[in-house]
Design an enzyme around this catalytic site. Structure first.
Site, PDB file in Angstrom:
ATOM      1  N   HIS A 141       0.823  -1.168  -0.164  1.00 22.65           N
ATOM      2  CA  HIS A 141      -0.073   0.053  -0.005  1.00 22.65           C
ATOM      3  C   HIS A 141       0.903   1.389   0.103  1.00 22.65           C
ATOM      4  CE1 HIS A 141      -2.590   3.356   1.188  1.00 22.65           C
ATOM      5  NE2 HIS A 141      -3.789   2.273   0.437  1.00 22.65           N
TER       6      HIS A 141
ATOM      7  N   GLU B 128      -3.570   1.593  -7.636  1.00 21.36           N
ATOM      8  CA  GLU B 128      -4.120   2.834  -6.775  1.00 21.36           C
ATOM      9  C   GLU B 128      -3.100   3.905  -7.022  1.00 21.36           C
ATOM     10  OE1 GLU B 128      -6.288   0.882  -3.117  1.00 21.36           O
ATOM     11  OE2 GLU B 128      -4.316   1.506  -2.606  1.00 21.36           O
TER      12      GLU B 128
END
Ligand code: 13P
Length: 263
Positions: free
Chosen positions: A97, A169
């Site tokens: 992430h 992302e």
């Protein structure tokens, strides 16, 4: 056929008590509904995994960890192993992430080791990929994404690639005001699938799911899901409350009903 997904990473949110309330709301909503066309997941903080697992046990919602160490055990203070996540009932583990890269110095070389450990443990890695704002401005987004994905997947055989879920992302869209536009997402997802095709073959490219994440809402979700190469939504803020996640699931379920078969 790629099964569509809806998932949420809670980041450092939701206590055990809040997790129980969230999971009970989700369980009550999902009871009696046919959600078998979707794979659903929540990624609570480690301290809430057990509560989430227990409260969601009779639902189609799986749980996962937000990070993991590559080693099996040892002197790694503050870390958690794949076996520990499995024991807690996790099916998924999120890797790379952008907040881990940005604030904790994580690299894709380390992510490669984590991904390998996760695969051997039977966890499904959710591998995050994304360019920064300066990389986007320099026209380097696709080169950055290619380097990230090939570094993280290095050493994996083609037949195992569809066991990984990719999550595009863009780092500039996470926690921001606006998601990337559907056209922009279509280009990045298309190029990522081409990269998979070039390195792992047609079948792996066709079967591997690529989610989009970054400022997704129930309002912008339908247009993002209209992009053929988008296989689901990975959501932060808009799904930190159960009611928000339910709205996201409904949006993905609608898209899954109307989508023509792929993969
Ligand atoms: P937001 O949806 O809050 O932008 O966060 C996205 C994210 O980080 C999913 O991993």
């Amino acid at each position: 056929m790629r099964k569509m997904m809806a998932g949420t990473g809670w980041k450092m949110n939701n206590s055990v008590a809040e997790t129980l309330r969230y999971a009970e709301t989700l369980a009550a909503w999902s009871a009696g509904r046919d959600l078998s066309a979707l794979d659903l997941f929540v990624l609570p903080p480690f301290t809430s995994l057990h509560a989430a697992r227990t409260a969601l046990s009779n639902t189609p919602v799986a749980i996962g960890g937000q990070n993991m160490h590559w080693d099996a055990s040892g002197g790694w203070t503050g870390e958690i192993s794949a076996a520990m996540l499995c024991e807690a009932g996790c099916r998924y583990v999120e890797l790379a992430h952008s907040e881990r890269l940005q604030h904790f110095g994580e690299t894709y070389a380390a992510v490669r080791k984590k991904l390998d450990t996760a695969m051997h443990a039977g966890l499904t890695p959710i591998l995050c990929l994304g360019e920064t704002a300066p990389e986007k401005a320099a026209g380097r987004a696709d080169a950055v994404l290619e380097a990230q994905v090939l570094t993280a997947l290095a050493g994996q055989g083609a037949k195992h690639i569809p066991d990984v879920v990719l999550a595009y992302e863009p780092r500039w869209a996470i926690g921001g005001a606006e998601a990337a536009t559907p056209d922009y997402i279509a280009e990045r997802h298309g190029r990522l699938r081409e990269t998979l095709h070039a390195h792992y073959g047609k079948a792996a490219a066709a079967r591997t799911r690529i989610l989009y994440g970054g400022s997704v809402t129930p309002e912008n979700g339908p247009a993002i899901l209209a992009v053929e190469d988008v296989d689901g939504l990975f959501v932060g803020r808009a799904a930190w409350q159960a009611e928000g996640f339910i709205r996201i699931i409904e949006v993905v379920a609608d898209a899954a009903r109307t989508r023509r078969p792929q993969g």
